[in-house]
Design a protein around this motif. Structure first.
Motif, PDB file in Angstrom:
ATOM      1  N   GLY A 327      -1.390  -0.682  -0.038  1.00 14.61           N
ATOM      2  CA  GLY A 327      -2.530  -0.419  -0.908  1.00 14.61           C
ATOM      3  C   GLY A 327      -2.141   0.333  -2.156  1.00 14.61           C
ATOM      4  O   GLY A 327      -2.631   0.042  -3.262  1.00 14.61           O
ATOM      5  N   ASP A 328      -1.244   1.305  -2.006  1.00 15.30           N
ATOM      6  CA  ASP A 328      -0.847   2.102  -3.165  1.00 15.30           C
ATOM      7  C   ASP A 328       0.075   1.324  -4.110  1.00 15.30           C
ATOM      8  O   ASP A 328       0.036   1.525  -5.324  1.00 15.30           O
ATOM      9  N   ILE A 329       0.890   0.422  -3.555  1.00 17.92           N
ATOM     10  CA  ILE A 329       1.704  -0.448  -4.410  1.00 17.92           C
ATOM     11  C   ILE A 329       0.781  -1.345  -5.235  1.00 17.92           C
ATOM     12  O   ILE A 329       0.962  -1.522  -6.450  1.00 17.92           O
ATOM     13  N   ALA A 330      -0.224  -1.921  -4.568  1.00 17.35           N
ATOM     14  CA  ALA A 330      -1.173  -2.796  -5.266  1.00 17.35           C
ATOM     15  C   ALA A 330      -1.905  -2.036  -6.367  1.00 17.35           C
ATOM     16  O   ALA A 330      -2.040  -2.533  -7.501  1.00 17.35           O
ATOM     17  N   ALA A 331      -2.375  -0.830  -6.055  1.00 19.87           N
ATOM     18  CA  ALA A 331      -3.105  -0.038  -7.055  1.00 19.87           C
ATOM     19  C   ALA A 331      -2.212   0.319  -8.230  1.00 19.87           C
ATOM     20  O   ALA A 331      -2.649   0.283  -9.392  1.00 19.87           O
ATOM     21  N   TRP A 332      -0.961   0.649  -7.953  1.00 23.55           N
ATOM     22  CA  TRP A 332      -0.044   1.006  -9.039  1.00 23.55           C
ATOM     23  C   TRP A 332       0.177  -0.190  -9.968  1.00 23.55           C
ATOM     24  O   TRP A 332       0.180  -0.041 -11.196  1.00 23.55           O
ATOM     25  N   CYS A 333       0.370  -1.371  -9.392  1.00 24.59           N
ATOM     26  CA  CYS A 333       0.578  -2.566 -10.221  1.00 24.59           C
ATOM     27  C   CYS A 333      -0.652  -2.848 -11.078  1.00 24.59           C
ATOM     28  O   CYS A 333      -0.525  -3.232 -12.253  1.00 24.59           O
ATOM     29  N   ALA A 376     -11.226  -3.966 -11.895  1.00 27.75           N
ATOM     30  CA  ALA A 376     -11.408  -5.424 -11.900  1.00 27.75           C
ATOM     31  C   ALA A 376     -10.101  -6.163 -11.633  1.00 27.75           C
ATOM     32  O   ALA A 376     -10.111  -7.278 -11.080  1.00 27.75           O
ATOM     33  N   ARG A 377      -8.983  -5.538 -12.013  1.00 26.78           N
ATOM     34  CA  ARG A 377      -7.680  -6.197 -11.801  1.00 26.78           C
ATOM     35  C   ARG A 377      -7.225  -6.135 -10.341  1.00 26.78           C
ATOM     36  O   ARG A 377      -6.336  -6.892  -9.951  1.00 26.78           O
ATOM     37  N   LEU A 378      -7.783  -5.226  -9.549  1.00 27.73           N
ATOM     38  CA  LEU A 378      -7.395  -5.066  -8.145  1.00 27.73           C
ATOM     39  C   LEU A 378      -8.427  -5.766  -7.263  1.00 27.73           C
ATOM     40  O   LEU A 378      -9.549  -5.284  -7.084  1.00 27.73           O
ATOM     41  N   GLU A 379      -8.047  -6.900  -6.686  1.00 29.38           N
ATOM     42  CA  GLU A 379      -9.000  -7.775  -6.003  1.00 29.38           C
ATOM     43  C   GLU A 379      -8.664  -7.896  -4.516  1.00 29.38           C
ATOM     44  O   GLU A 379      -7.517  -8.138  -4.137  1.00 29.38           O
ATOM     45  N   ALA A 380      -9.676  -7.714  -3.669  1.00 26.88           N
ATOM     46  CA  ALA A 380      -9.507  -7.940  -2.233  1.00 26.88           C
ATOM     47  C   ALA A 380      -9.313  -9.433  -1.974  1.00 26.88           C
ATOM     48  O   ALA A 380      -9.998 -10.272  -2.564  1.00 26.88           O
ATOM     49  N   ASP A 381      -8.377  -9.749  -1.059  1.00 26.81           N
ATOM     50  CA  ASP A 381      -8.041 -11.160  -0.829  1.00 26.81           C
ATOM     51  C   ASP A 381      -7.666 -11.367   0.643  1.00 26.81           C
ATOM     52  O   ASP A 381      -6.507 -11.638   0.973  1.00 26.81           O
ATOM     53  N   PRO A 382      -8.657 -11.257   1.560  1.00 21.93           N
ATOM     54  CA  PRO A 382      -8.337 -11.386   2.991  1.00 21.93           C
ATOM     55  C   PRO A 382      -7.727 -12.740   3.350  1.00 21.93           C
ATOM     56  O   PRO A 382      -6.921 -12.833   4.283  1.00 21.93           O
ATOM     57  N   ALA A 383      -8.079 -13.771   2.610  1.00 22.93           N
ATOM     58  CA  ALA A 383      -7.595 -15.122   2.930  1.00 22.93           C
ATOM     59  C   ALA A 383      -6.226 -15.427   2.342  1.00 22.93           C
ATOM     60  O   ALA A 383      -5.633 -16.467   2.652  1.00 22.93           O
ATOM     61  N   GLY A 384      -5.729 -14.561   1.481  1.00 18.24           N
ATOM     62  CA  GLY A 384      -4.403 -14.783   0.902  1.00 18.24           C
ATOM     63  C   GLY A 384      -4.347 -15.873  -0.141  1.00 18.24           C
ATOM     64  O   GLY A 384      -3.296 -16.490  -0.358  1.00 18.24           O
ATOM     65  N   LYS A 385      -5.476 -16.116  -0.830  1.00 15.60           N
ATOM     66  CA  LYS A 385      -5.492 -17.175  -1.835  1.00 15.60           C
ATOM     67  C   LYS A 385      -4.616 -16.867  -3.047  1.00 15.60           C
ATOM     68  O   LYS A 385      -4.214 -17.764  -3.781  1.00 15.60           O
ATOM     69  N   GLY A 386      -4.332 -15.568  -3.266  1.00 16.32           N
ATOM     70  CA  GLY A 386      -3.558 -15.187  -4.445  1.00 16.32           C
ATOM     71  C   GLY A 386      -2.079 -15.503  -4.369  1.00 16.32           C
ATOM     72  O   GLY A 386      -1.371 -15.429  -5.379  1.00 16.32           O
ATOM     73  N   VAL A 387      -1.585 -15.874  -3.183  1.00 20.33           N
ATOM     74  CA  VAL A 387      -0.150 -16.114  -3.016  1.00 20.33           C
ATOM     75  C   VAL A 387       0.343 -17.193  -3.979  1.00 20.33           C
ATOM     76  O   VAL A 387       1.372 -17.033  -4.654  1.00 20.33           O
ATOM     77  N   SER A 388      -0.370 -18.302  -4.057  1.00 19.11           N
ATOM     78  CA  SER A 388       0.106 -19.445  -4.844  1.00 19.11           C
ATOM     79  C   SER A 388       0.095 -19.188  -6.342  1.00 19.11           C
ATOM     80  O   SER A 388       0.760 -19.893  -7.103  1.00 19.11           O
ATOM     81  N   ARG A 389      -0.670 -18.188  -6.791  1.00 20.22           N
ATOM     82  CA  ARG A 389      -0.742 -17.885  -8.230  1.00 20.22           C
ATOM     83  C   ARG A 389       0.167 -16.735  -8.643  1.00 20.22           C
ATOM     84  O   ARG A 389       0.361 -16.486  -9.833  1.00 20.22           O
TER      85      ARG A 389
END
Length: 654
Positions: A327-333, A376-389
């Motif tokens: 979570g903290d890595i994601a927030a930092w990015c 807005a840049r930090l988005e929850a993604d339980p399904a993992g749809k962001g992997v391909s992008r």
């Protein structure tokens, strides 16, 4: 008749006059991305100032405008590469006197001298600007103004102590110098270090021209601000400064802030006397072991910025695992401007990470629209749809080999071409994680450290499968998010955890044997560590510590207090209790027992860390001792004033 344009070129400066009699002085340090005030640049400026004096006397020059020819900014300070040679007592005092005299000549010019600032105006660059009569700065996010000298074990030595007090008043000026913090343009103007703000760099020339033609002069701090440097109030201010500095640095470790306070105590009511006292106080600091080691750390740190694939671009990051690290890595990015998708089993697991991210954004970003944009840049993604992008996919789940393998087994085919595939493993060799991949060369390690927002290091872990291209992209990504990459070989514990674990476990064993945890932590801090080993174990997380210890082959008895705490889910800071109880993120400590020599006990405590640092270099886990030193400093906070564990060992200080 209007004066004829005149042109002068030196190695570091360009000077010409225009038909209005305005002199345009531009600094452009050759073969460097930033401007610096080298000894050569200062000598050239002496010649130019002599010319200004002549032209002013003959009324051929109505004023001078000082600008930078670099896109990066104004002037980054003195040339640090010359500091080792300058620390010689036979050289330094005379060089300082010469620079003091030069800056005073600039201030004494009968014609206006205006500095136009964009980007960085730091250290000696700010001191030169303060010697000018008026300062215009660009009011954008790239402008940073301040005195970072304390981070190099010194304080301003080109007259900046007195001139900053003259402009900002004693309390604000001393605060800036003692902290080394950098100001945005608006804050600098509010303190009187800058007189006028413009919106864009292309407006600097016009505004500076007006300032010269209107003979503008900077206003000095008013009586209300100056009073804190006078009489008994100065003594009160001094005691408060000493109290604040003592919370962050011990005098025997970092003498510079204390020497600056002593100088203020003597001359705080007279800014010119403050400047006059600089030289005698400054010279011993420049030649100190602390300053020498901090310069070494600076150059090692700057060297890390030269790594990484040039031109690599990263816009989207996908993080798998919304625990503390993920979570903290994601927030930092997201804070650093990237679009981030954060994946875990469900929203209940992701939401706490989003909430922590929002707190980080509010703390680090000043304006509401900036906070809202980061959220807005930090988005929850339980399904993992962001992997391909994603340009970068980082796995940051629990330190369990089988779980990691299952995650990567389903990822490889979803990645877009060229995307980085990475694990945040803290101790497991990459070869074991990558066994089931079609292309094991694609998996690299990006090992962040807790707390992510504070520790600058990212270990770029290289397995036997990896090639230079993948490692180069990993280093480039770390740099893109404002972190410092150190490349390490895939080996149990890599660099930082490998050297930390013997240190922390030795301290834990001492506590198990009945020694005071408060005493051990106080001793480590007395040595120079940012926190003690027991508090550090609680901060890392006792479950993580136990997992890494087991992975590295350290035996932790089941009946030990350490194991019992983990079994009871008392995992340290994140659970509210470990070896210490934690309230509002702070360890609740009891009194420290008396001890005849805390620093000596601290030296004994860090010996396992120092010894293991030597071992990892001999095993080739890092390229050399320099990389071990800077990696351990950035990953653990190991006393920077000692130059790192191996440097400290060489100097007989550890």
């Amino acid at each position: 008749m209007a004066p004829q344009p005149q042109l002068t070129e030196t190695k570091n400066w360009n000077f010409h006059t225009d038909v209005e009699g305005l002199g345009w002085l531009t600094i452009n340090t050759p073969n460097s991305p930033v401007n610096t005030l080298s000894r050569e640049a200062i000598m050239e400026l002496e010649t130019l100032v002599a010319r200004f004096e002549d032209l002013a006397n003959s009324r051929e020059l109505v004023g001078v405008i000082l600008l930078s020819g670099k896109d990066s900014g104004f002037i980054a300070g003195a040339d640090i590469s010359e500091f080792d040679a300058m620390s010689d007592f036979s050289v330094l005092p005379e060089a300082l006197k010469r620079t003091h005299a030069l800056f005073q000549r600039i201030e004494n010019l009968k014609i206006p001298v205006v500095a136009g600032i964009h980007g960085f105006a730091l250290g000696g660059g700010l001191e030169l600007a303060l010697a000018c009569h008026y300062r215009v700065a660009v009011n954008d996010d790239k402008t940073r103004i301040g005195f970072p000298e304390v981070n190099l074990g010194i304080f301003p030595g080109f007259g900046g102590t007195g001139r900053s007090i003259r402009q900002a008043g004693p309390v604000d000026a001393m605060s800036i110098m003692l902290s080394g913090r950098l100001l945005r343009a608006g804050a600098a103007r509010g303190l009187g270090l800058v007189d006028k703000l413009v919106r864009h760099r292309d407006m600097l020339r016009w505004e500076a021209r007006k300032a010269v033609l209107q003979h503008r002069k900077s206003k000095h701090a008013g009586l209300f601000k100056r009073v804190m440097g006078m009489g008994p109030l100065r003594g009160y201010a001094v005691s408060k400064m000493q109290e604040q500095v003592a919370k962050k640095a011990r005098k025997e470790h970092y003498p510079a802030p204390y020497a600056l306070i002593d100088l203020f105590e003597k001359h705080g009511d007279d800014w010119q006397a403050m400047i006059g006292g600089e030289i005698d106080a400054f010279a011993p600091l420049m030649g100190s072991d602390t300053a020498s080691n901090l310069r070494r750390v600076f150059f090692l740190s700057e060297g890390l910025k030269k790594q990484g694939t040039k031109g690599a671009k990263f816009a989207r990051v996908h993080v798998i695992g919304a625990g503390v690290m993920g979570g903290d890595i994601a927030a930092w990015c997201a804070l650093r401007g990237m679009a981030v998708t954060l994946q875990d089993l469900d929203m209940d697991r992701i939401k706490p990470a989003l909430d922590r991210g929002k707190k980080l954004f509010r703390k680090r970003l000043k304006k509401k629209f900036e906070v809202d944009a980061a959220v807005a840049r930090l988005e929850a993604d339980p399904a993992g749809k962001g992997v391909s992008r994603a340009d970068v996919v980082i796995e940051a789940v629990v330190e369990n080999l089988e779980i990691k393998r299952k995650i990567f087994a389903g990822l490889e085919d979803k990645l877009k071409p060229g995307a980085i595939l990475a694990t945040n493993t803290s101790s497991i060799e990459l070869e074991r994680i990558a066994e089931g991949l079609k292309d094991p060369a694609r998996l690299i390690g990006l090992h962040f450290f807790n707390p992510v927002a504070q520790l600058p290091l990212v270990e770029i872990i290289r397995s036997t499968f990896n090639n230079d291209a993948e490692i180069g992209k990993g280093a480039a990504f770390a740099l893109a998010i404002g972190k410092s990459p150190v490349v390490v070989k895939s080996a149990p514990g890599f660099l930082v955890n490998r050297v930390l674990m013997p240190y922390m476990l030795d301290a834990v064993q001492r506590v198990e044997a009945g020694e005071s945890k408060e005493l051990l932590d106080a001793a480590a801090v007395a040595f120079g560590m940012p926190m003690g080993p027991i508090e550090l174990m609680d901060t890392v997380g006792l479950d993580v510590g136990l997992s890494v210890a087991t992975e590295l082959g350290h035996e932790v008895p089941e009946r030990s207090k350490f194991s019992k705490l983990v079994t009871a889910k008392k995992l340290g800071r994140k659970s509210g209790e470990g070896f210490y109880k934690w309230v509002d993120g702070k360890a609740q400590k009891g009194p420290v027992p008396d001890h005849k020599d805390l620093a000596e006990l601290g030296r004994a405590l860090v010996k396992p860390l120092v010894d293991m640092s030597k071992v990892v270099v001999s095993e080739g886990v890092v390229a050399n001792g320099d990389m071990a030193d800077i990696g351990v400093i950035m990953g653990t906070g190991f006393a920077p004033f000692l130059g790192g564990p191996l440097q400290a060992r060489k100097d007989g200080k550890a």
